[in-house]
Design an enzyme around this catalytic site. Structure first.
Site, PDB file in Angstrom:
ATOM      1  N   ASP A  49       0.730  -1.077   0.048  1.00  0.00           N
ATOM      2  CA  ASP A  49      -0.034   0.015  -0.032  1.00  0.00           C
ATOM      3  C   ASP A  49       0.886   1.328   0.029  1.00  0.00           C
ATOM      4  O   ASP A  49       0.234   2.341  -0.234  1.00  0.00           O
ATOM      5  CB  ASP A  49      -0.988  -0.144   1.250  1.00  0.00           C
ATOM      6  CG  ASP A  49      -0.502  -0.044   2.306  1.00  0.00           C
ATOM      7  OD1 ASP A  49       0.729  -0.189   2.572  1.00  0.00           O
ATOM      8  OD2 ASP A  49      -1.025   0.049   3.489  1.00  0.00           O
ATOM      9  N   SER A  50       2.160   1.188  -0.027  1.00  0.00           N
ATOM     10  CA  SER A  50       3.179   2.351  -0.153  1.00  0.00           C
ATOM     11  C   SER A  50       2.844   2.745  -1.587  1.00  0.00           C
ATOM     12  O   SER A  50       3.055   4.190  -1.864  1.00  0.00           O
ATOM     13  CB  SER A  50       4.614   1.721  -0.057  1.00  0.00           C
ATOM     14  OG  SER A  50       4.784   0.451  -0.871  1.00  0.00           O
ATOM     15  N   ASP A  88      -1.226  -6.029  -0.301  1.00  0.00           N
ATOM     16  CA  ASP A  88      -1.614  -5.497   1.146  1.00  0.00           C
ATOM     17  C   ASP A  88      -3.056  -5.354   1.135  1.00  0.00           C
ATOM     18  O   ASP A  88      -3.494  -4.803   0.351  1.00  0.00           O
ATOM     19  CB  ASP A  88      -1.062  -4.092   1.269  1.00  0.00           C
ATOM     20  CG  ASP A  88       0.442  -4.103   2.108  1.00  0.00           C
ATOM     21  OD1 ASP A  88       0.564  -5.239   2.691  1.00  0.00           O
ATOM     22  OD2 ASP A  88       1.194  -3.080   2.020  1.00  0.00           O
ATOM     23  N   GLU A 120      -1.147  -5.411   8.765  1.00  0.00           N
ATOM     24  CA  GLU A 120      -0.295  -4.974   9.800  1.00  0.00           C
ATOM     25  C   GLU A 120      -0.916  -5.117  10.926  1.00  0.00           C
ATOM     26  O   GLU A 120      -2.277  -5.202  11.077  1.00  0.00           O
ATOM     27  CB  GLU A 120      -0.089  -3.484   9.333  1.00  0.00           C
ATOM     28  CG  GLU A 120       0.633  -3.014   8.089  1.00  0.00           C
ATOM     29  CD  GLU A 120       0.980  -1.400   8.160  1.00  0.00           C
ATOM     30  OE1 GLU A 120       0.467  -0.750   9.048  1.00  0.00           O
ATOM     31  OE2 GLU A 120       1.356  -1.150   6.845  1.00  0.00           O
ATOM     32  N   GLU A 187       9.609  -4.233  10.362  1.00  0.00           N
ATOM     33  CA  GLU A 187       9.677  -3.041   9.881  1.00  0.00           C
ATOM     34  C   GLU A 187      10.383  -1.973  10.624  1.00  0.00           C
ATOM     35  O   GLU A 187       9.824  -1.659  12.066  1.00  0.00           O
ATOM     36  CB  GLU A 187       8.537  -2.324   9.271  1.00  0.00           C
ATOM     37  CG  GLU A 187       9.003  -0.970   8.485  1.00  0.00           C
ATOM     38  CD  GLU A 187       8.143  -0.226   7.739  1.00  0.00           C
ATOM     39  OE1 GLU A 187       7.074  -1.168   7.441  1.00  0.00           O
ATOM     40  OE2 GLU A 187       8.495   0.638   7.092  1.00  0.00           O
TER      41      GLU A 187
HETATM   42  O1  KIV Z   1       3.446  -1.065   1.760  1.00  0.00           O
HETATM   43  C1  KIV Z   1       4.681  -1.303   1.492  1.00  0.00           C
HETATM   44  O2  KIV Z   1       5.253  -1.447   0.437  1.00  0.00           O
HETATM   45  C2  KIV Z   1       5.307  -2.427   2.733  1.00  0.00           C
HETATM   46  C3  KIV Z   1       6.677  -2.670   2.408  1.00  0.00           C
HETATM   47  C4  KIV Z   1       7.428  -1.585   2.604  1.00  0.00           C
HETATM   48  C5  KIV Z   1       6.918  -3.833   3.640  1.00  0.00           C
HETATM   49  O3  KIV Z   1       4.675  -2.659   3.552  1.00  0.00           O
END
Ligand code: KIV
Length: 273
Positions: A49-50, A88, A120, A187
């Protein structure tokens, strides 16, 4: 052929079995062309979700939607033949109840064809992880720094230096592993704690800013390609410097368009003779 000698994608069970054998290689991917380039080099591609921050310019991952995750999950799946693809679960799609989490995970898996989901959370999410796993959804956990909780935790900083923080992360990782997660992203934690967690739990740990002591590593692809040069956290290494190359290419294009040297005769269609 996949990295495991089969002609199909790496499974979550194969990732789990890599603990203690060799480090798991993972990067984020959000688009078909990038997934095509990364596939052969990675055991796991994470549609993180980044993407909300990296692709959409959002200030955090909190506003990312199911629709965004599904669209980018589908795009990545079109580019992959061998890596395991994990998508995610976005903020708000799973925290309310284990039933809500199952509905969201099932929708993402059915609409993208991905191999599992990541969520998460620590001990408070263990029941949800067990519920999903028992119903056919492979779950990757995510403990330590949890970007979806940035509004309550107060920012992006590495954790685990105080006994209180270390105890929480240790307990979170153990609870999520015991609940059946096939792997856990750790993380932003200090090395001794990452090492301790990695030794204690059955699931492989995949670190980001959590030292080489983890069972694998993940980075945001655009970070490791050097596509952002305004901010570089300590844990990011630029394996390439693409930002200046993009800028130089755009400048050269602009110059040629203005000078009418592009398109040239070789780029121009003419009537048949
Ligand atoms: O959303 C993401 O890209 C992540 C990674 C940085 C582990 O959770």
């Amino acid at each position: 052929m996949s990295k495991h000698g089969a002609t199909k994608r790496t499974t979550t069970a194969q990732l789990q079995a890599m603990k203690g054998v060799r480090p798991i290689v993972s990067l984020t991917a959000y688009t078909t062309p990038m997934a095509r380039l990364l596939d052969e080099h990675c055991d796991m591609l994470l549609v993180g979700d980044s993407l909300g921050m990296v692709l959409y310019g959002l200030p955090s991952t909190v506003a990312v939607t199911m629709e965004m995750m599904i669209a980018h999950g589908q795009a990545v799946m079109r580019g992959v033949t061998s890596a395991c693809v994990i998508v995610d679960l976005p903020f708000g799609s799973y925290q309310e109840s284990r039933e809500q989490a199952f509905r969201s995970a099932a929708r993402i898996m059915a609409e993208t064809g991905c191999d599992g989901v990541k969520l998460e959370g620590g001990a408070e999410m263990a029941e949800t992880v067990a519920f999903l796993t028992a119903r056919g959804v492979p779950v990757c956990g995510h403990v330590g720094l949890m970007p979806q909780q940035v509004n309550t935790t107060g920012g992006y900083r590495s954790l685990g230096r105080s006994d209180k923080e270390a105890d929480k992360i240790r307990n979170d990782a153990q609870a999520i592993a015991d609940a059946g997660a096939f792997a856990i992203v750790v993380e932003g934690t200090i090395e001794p704690l990452a090492r301790e967690i990695t030794a204690a739990i059955a699931a492989p740990t995949i670190g980001i800013g959590a030292s080489p002591a983890c069972d694998g590593q993940v980075l945001v692809c655009d970070d490791m390609l050097g596509l952002f040069n305004d901010f570089k956290p300590r844990f990011v290494k630029h394996f390439a410097e693409l930002a200046p190359l993009v800028s130089q290419a755009a400048a050269a294009y602009a110059e040629e368009v203005k000078a009418r040297t592009f398109p040239g005769p070789e780029h121009t269609f003419q009537p048949k003779k």
